[in-house]
Structure formats: C-alpha cells, structure tokens
Scaffold this motif. Structure first.
Motif, PDB file in Angstrom:
ATOM      1  N   UNK A 188      36.989  20.893  51.178  1.00 29.01           N
ATOM      2  CA  UNK A 188      37.594  21.924  50.532  1.00 29.01           C
ATOM      3  C   UNK A 188      39.083  21.659  50.746  1.00 29.01           C
ATOM      4  N   UNK A 189      39.512  21.824  52.213  1.00 30.34           N
ATOM      5  CA  UNK A 189      40.898  21.633  52.457  1.00 30.34           C
ATOM      6  C   UNK A 189      41.586  20.315  52.462  1.00 30.34           C
ATOM      7  N   UNK A 190      40.952  19.168  52.117  1.00 28.98           N
ATOM      8  CA  UNK A 190      41.345  18.226  51.661  1.00 28.98           C
ATOM      9  C   UNK A 190      41.678  17.948  50.266  1.00 28.98           C
ATOM     10  N   UNK A 191      40.727  18.588  49.619  1.00 33.63           N
ATOM     11  CA  UNK A 191      41.118  18.778  47.847  1.00 33.63           C
ATOM     12  C   UNK A 191      42.211  19.615  47.876  1.00 33.63           C
ATOM     13  N   UNK A 192      42.347  20.593  48.437  1.00 36.09           N
ATOM     14  CA  UNK A 192      43.384  21.549  48.249  1.00 36.09           C
ATOM     15  C   UNK A 192      44.709  20.647  48.490  1.00 36.09           C
ATOM     16  N   UNK A 193      44.695  20.080  49.609  1.00 27.83           N
ATOM     17  CA  UNK A 193      46.124  19.317  50.041  1.00 27.83           C
ATOM     18  C   UNK A 193      46.160  18.220  48.789  1.00 27.83           C
ATOM     19  N   UNK A 194      45.353  17.614  48.273  1.00 26.38           N
ATOM     20  CA  UNK A 194      45.544  16.593  47.506  1.00 26.38           C
ATOM     21  C   UNK A 194      45.998  17.015  46.226  1.00 26.38           C
ATOM     22  N   UNK A 226      44.794   8.954  49.541  1.00 22.11           N
ATOM     23  CA  UNK A 226      43.886   9.808  50.237  1.00 22.11           C
ATOM     24  C   UNK A 226      44.684  10.763  51.134  1.00 22.11           C
ATOM     25  N   UNK A 227      43.793  11.623  51.766  1.00 23.67           N
ATOM     26  CA  UNK A 227      44.312  12.654  52.655  1.00 23.67           C
ATOM     27  C   UNK A 227      44.219  12.180  54.013  1.00 23.67           C
ATOM     28  N   UNK A 228      45.311  12.300  54.761  1.00 27.69           N
ATOM     29  CA  UNK A 228      45.494  11.997  55.997  1.00 27.69           C
ATOM     30  C   UNK A 228      45.892  13.019  57.001  1.00 27.69           C
ATOM     31  N   UNK A 229      45.226  12.984  58.195  1.00 28.46           N
ATOM     32  CA  UNK A 229      45.419  14.379  59.109  1.00 28.46           C
ATOM     33  C   UNK A 229      46.623  13.781  60.082  1.00 28.46           C
ATOM     34  N   UNK A 245      40.272  21.744  68.405  1.00 26.76           N
ATOM     35  CA  UNK A 245      39.132  21.379  67.702  1.00 26.76           C
ATOM     36  C   UNK A 245      38.889  21.468  66.302  1.00 26.76           C
ATOM     37  N   UNK A 246      39.872  22.267  65.898  1.00 26.44           N
ATOM     38  CA  UNK A 246      39.699  22.360  64.165  1.00 26.44           C
ATOM     39  C   UNK A 246      40.646  21.666  63.609  1.00 26.44           C
ATOM     40  N   UNK A 247      41.156  20.594  64.128  1.00 26.78           N
ATOM     41  CA  UNK A 247      42.363  19.783  63.403  1.00 26.78           C
ATOM     42  C   UNK A 247      42.077  19.192  62.205  1.00 26.78           C
ATOM     43  N   UNK A 248      40.692  19.042  61.964  1.00 22.85           N
ATOM     44  CA  UNK A 248      40.395  18.458  60.946  1.00 22.85           C
ATOM     45  C   UNK A 248      40.296  19.605  59.616  1.00 22.85           C
ATOM     46  N   UNK A 249      40.209  20.707  60.065  1.00 19.38           N
ATOM     47  CA  UNK A 249      40.105  21.700  58.844  1.00 19.38           C
ATOM     48  C   UNK A 249      41.291  22.327  58.707  1.00 19.38           C
ATOM     49  N   UNK A 250      42.383  21.825  58.977  1.00 20.91           N
ATOM     50  CA  UNK A 250      43.705  22.675  58.844  1.00 20.91           C
ATOM     51  C   UNK A 250      44.536  21.951  57.605  1.00 20.91           C
ATOM     52  N   UNK A 251      44.816  22.811  56.592  1.00 17.36           N
ATOM     53  CA  UNK A 251      45.551  21.888  55.523  1.00 17.36           C
ATOM     54  C   UNK A 251      46.861  21.556  55.875  1.00 17.36           C
ATOM     55  N   UNK A 264      58.384  15.201  54.400  1.00 18.67           N
ATOM     56  CA  UNK A 264      58.355  14.691  53.311  1.00 18.67           C
ATOM     57  C   UNK A 264      57.246  15.460  52.305  1.00 18.67           C
ATOM     58  N   UNK A 265      56.293  16.079  53.118  1.00 21.38           N
ATOM     59  CA  UNK A 265      55.509  17.106  52.307  1.00 21.38           C
ATOM     60  C   UNK A 265      56.073  18.041  51.695  1.00 21.38           C
TER      61      UNK A 265
END
Length: 108
Positions: A17-23, A40-43, A52-58, A91-92
């Motif tokens: 959901x976070x990746x889709x939101x960012x995209x 694609x979305x990149x962390x 530990x939650x790095x992959x959940x943070x938009x 850039x974002x």
C-alpha cells in the motif's frame, strides 16, 4: 523482524500500500529523469542502516526508472562522492511540487 506469519503478511500488505501510494503520488515518474517507462518504487535508506520498519515508510521511498535505479543501486555515491539519498529526497520534493502546481493550473 516479523514474529509470525500473520505479522509478516500484514507488513507485506502495508508495504504494498505504501509503495502504491508513493507511485501514485509521484505520477509514476522517475524522480531523477522524469521517465514513465519501467518505473518502480525504491527505498532510499538501505536495510542495514534504517530502522526495522524501513520498508513500510513512504518517506523512505521514491520512484525510479530502471536506468536511474541501476545507477543509484550500484553506485551508492554520485560522481562528486556524495550519497544519492539527499538528492533523491530533494528530487522527490521537486516532482511533488511540480505535480501539485500542474494540478492547480488544470483545476484537477
């Protein structure tokens, strides 16, 4: 680290959901070159230095095309020796402002 299968599945759903939101928020465009091809979305922060939650943070996610992702992923620093992280965040922010300005201009 997920303790059980249920937590793992919940984390995967939150991440998706976070990746889709960012995209969606970045219009499916690469923050580096503006391409809409193979994006694609990149962390930004790698797992080794992020919480530990790095992959959940938009806020830790940007959109990159294949070419720019390769450059960032395999060349952690730019030609001037600076890491890509700050540049990606700038850039974002720039792309989000452009998209917001366009939205106001078109009335959408």
């Amino acid at each position: 680290m997920p303790r059980n299968q249920e937590e793992k599945e919940r984390n995967l759903a939150v991440r998706a959901a976070a990746r889709q939101q960012v995209f969606d928020s970045l219009g499916g465009r690469c923050v580096m070159c503006g391409s809409t091809e193979n994006v694609t979305v990149h962390e930004i922060r790698p797992r080794s230095i992020a919480p530990a939650t790095w992959f959940l943070d938009p806020d830790n996610m940007v959109t990159l095309c294949h070419g720019c992702h390769h450059k960032v992923q395999f060349h952690r620093t730019r030609g001037d020796g600076q890491p890509y992280g700050k540049l990606l965040l700038a850039q974002k922010k720039r792309l989000l402002q452009i998209l917001e300005d366009n939205k106001h201009e078109t009335g959408n």
